[in-house]
Each structure stands twice: as structure tokens, then as C-alpha cells.
Design a protein around this motif. Structure first.
Motif, short mmCIF file in Angstrom:
data_model
loop_
_atom_site.label_atom_id
_atom_site.label_comp_id
_atom_site.label_asym_id
_atom_site.label_seq_id
_atom_site.Cartn_x
_atom_site.Cartn_y
_atom_site.Cartn_z
N ILE A 70 13.20 13.36 1.27
CA ILE A 70 12.78 12.17 0.53
C ILE A 70 13.22 10.91 1.27
N ARG A 71 14.45 10.92 1.76
CA ARG A 71 14.94 9.75 2.51
C ARG A 71 14.08 9.52 3.77
N ARG A 72 13.73 10.60 4.47
CA ARG A 72 12.87 10.46 5.65
C ARG A 72 11.51 9.89 5.27
N ALA B 26 8.53 2.83 4.68
CA ALA B 26 9.04 1.48 4.92
C ALA B 26 8.74 1.00 6.33
N ALA B 27 8.68 1.93 7.29
CA ALA B 27 8.41 1.58 8.69
C ALA B 27 6.91 1.57 9.00
N GLY B 28 6.09 1.83 7.97
CA GLY B 28 4.64 1.81 8.19
C GLY B 28 4.08 3.09 8.78
N ARG B 29 4.89 4.16 8.83
CA ARG B 29 4.42 5.44 9.36
C ARG B 29 3.85 6.27 8.21
N GLU B 30 2.64 5.92 7.85
CA GLU B 30 1.96 6.61 6.75
C GLU B 30 0.48 6.65 7.06
N ARG B 31 -0.27 7.40 6.28
CA ARG B 31 -1.71 7.47 6.46
C ARG B 31 -2.35 7.52 5.09
N PRO B 32 -3.60 7.08 4.99
CA PRO B 32 -4.30 7.15 3.70
C PRO B 32 -4.37 8.59 3.21
N ALA B 33 -4.33 8.76 1.90
CA ALA B 33 -4.34 10.10 1.31
C ALA B 33 -5.55 10.91 1.76
N GLU B 34 -6.73 10.29 1.79
CA GLU B 34 -7.93 11.04 2.17
C GLU B 34 -7.82 11.58 3.60
N GLU B 35 -7.21 10.79 4.48
CA GLU B 35 -7.01 11.27 5.86
C GLU B 35 -6.05 12.46 5.88
N ALA B 36 -4.97 12.36 5.10
CA ALA B 36 -4.01 13.46 5.04
C ALA B 36 -4.66 14.71 4.46
N PHE B 37 -5.47 14.54 3.40
CA PHE B 37 -6.15 15.68 2.80
C PHE B 37 -7.13 16.31 3.79
N ALA B 38 -7.83 15.48 4.55
CA ALA B 38 -8.78 16.00 5.54
C ALA B 38 -8.04 16.83 6.60
N LEU B 39 -6.88 16.35 7.03
CA LEU B 39 -6.09 17.11 8.01
C LEU B 39 -5.64 18.45 7.43
N LEU B 40 -5.22 18.44 6.17
CA LEU B 40 -4.78 19.68 5.53
C LEU B 40 -5.95 20.65 5.35
N ARG B 41 -7.13 20.11 4.94
CA ARG B 41 -8.30 20.97 4.79
C ARG B 41 -8.65 21.63 6.12
N ALA B 42 -8.59 20.85 7.21
CA ALA B 42 -8.89 21.39 8.54
C ALA B 42 -7.84 22.42 8.95
N LYS B 43 -6.59 22.10 8.72
CA LYS B 43 -5.49 22.99 9.13
C LYS B 43 -5.58 24.34 8.42
N ASP C 59 0.80 -1.22 0.00
CA ASP C 59 0.00 0.00 0.00
C ASP C 59 0.84 1.28 0.00
N ALA C 60 2.15 1.15 0.05
CA ALA C 60 3.03 2.32 -0.01
C ALA C 60 3.66 2.49 -1.39
N LEU C 61 3.44 1.54 -2.28
CA LEU C 61 4.10 1.57 -3.59
C LEU C 61 3.68 2.76 -4.44
N ALA C 62 2.41 3.11 -4.42
CA ALA C 62 1.95 4.25 -5.23
C ALA C 62 2.61 5.54 -4.77
N SER C 63 2.72 5.71 -3.46
CA SER C 63 3.38 6.91 -2.93
C SER C 63 4.85 6.94 -3.31
N ALA C 64 5.51 5.80 -3.19
CA ALA C 64 6.93 5.73 -3.55
C ALA C 64 7.12 6.02 -5.04
#
Length: 87
Positions: free
Chosen positions: A48-50, A56-73, A19-24
Motif C-alpha cells: 500500500i505504501r508503494r 503521489a509520484a505520478g506513476r499511474e495509468r488510467p484504469a481502462e489501460e490497466a484492465f486492457a493490459l490484464l485482459r491481454a496478459k 486524478d489519483a484521489l479516487a484510487s487513494a
């Protein structure tokens, strides 16, 4: 800039969850596009390295969740734009 072999990069990609391949892929496509215009700064490369390490460490979130946070912010009031608007 530290030298990284193609084999080392392939190993990083191989370690990503499916599920991280599209982002990579998007990050790498942006990287390729940026090479045509200007060299990457050390700060950009570190970011980019971070990001790859986080994915790779699983510290990611679905795009819609990230967009919702940005819309709120940024007070966008839940308005959807681009591909999100079609949903």
C-alpha cells in the motif's frame, strides 16, 4: 510497524494529484474494510505504501489501460466485465 501521524497521512493525500484521489480513496476503503476481518501483514502494508508513493509520484495509468493490459496478459480476449461492460 512505523508510527505515522494523521497529519503525515493528510500530507500524503494532499500531495496526490486530483486524478489519483479516487484510487487513494478505494485503497483506504479497502484498508478500513480489512481491519474488520484480519490485521494487515507487513507485506500488505508495504504494498500500500508503494502504491501511494507511486500515485503521489505520478506513476499511474488510467484504469481502462490497466484492465486492457490484464485482459491481454490473461487471455480474456477483450471481454469486458462489471462496470466496463456497460460502456
Amino acid at each position: 510497524m512505523a508510527s505515522t501521524s494523521r497529519a503525515a497521512l493528510h500530507a500524503l493525500v494532499d500531495g496526490l494529484p486530483d486524478d489519483a484521489l479516487a484510487s487513494a480513496a478505494a485503497i483506504l476503503e479497502d484498508l478500513l474494510a480489512s481491519q474488520e476481518s484480519a490485521p494487515m501483514s507487513a507485506e500488505e502494508e508495504a504494498g500500500i505504501r508503494r502504491g501511494l508513493a507511486d500515485a503521489a509520484a505520478g506513476r499511474e495509468r488510467p484504469a481502462e489501460e490497466a484492465f486492457a493490459l490484464l485482459r491481454a496478459k490473461y487471455g480474456l480476449g477483450g471481454a469486458k466485465h462489471g462496470r466496463d461492460a456497460a460502456e
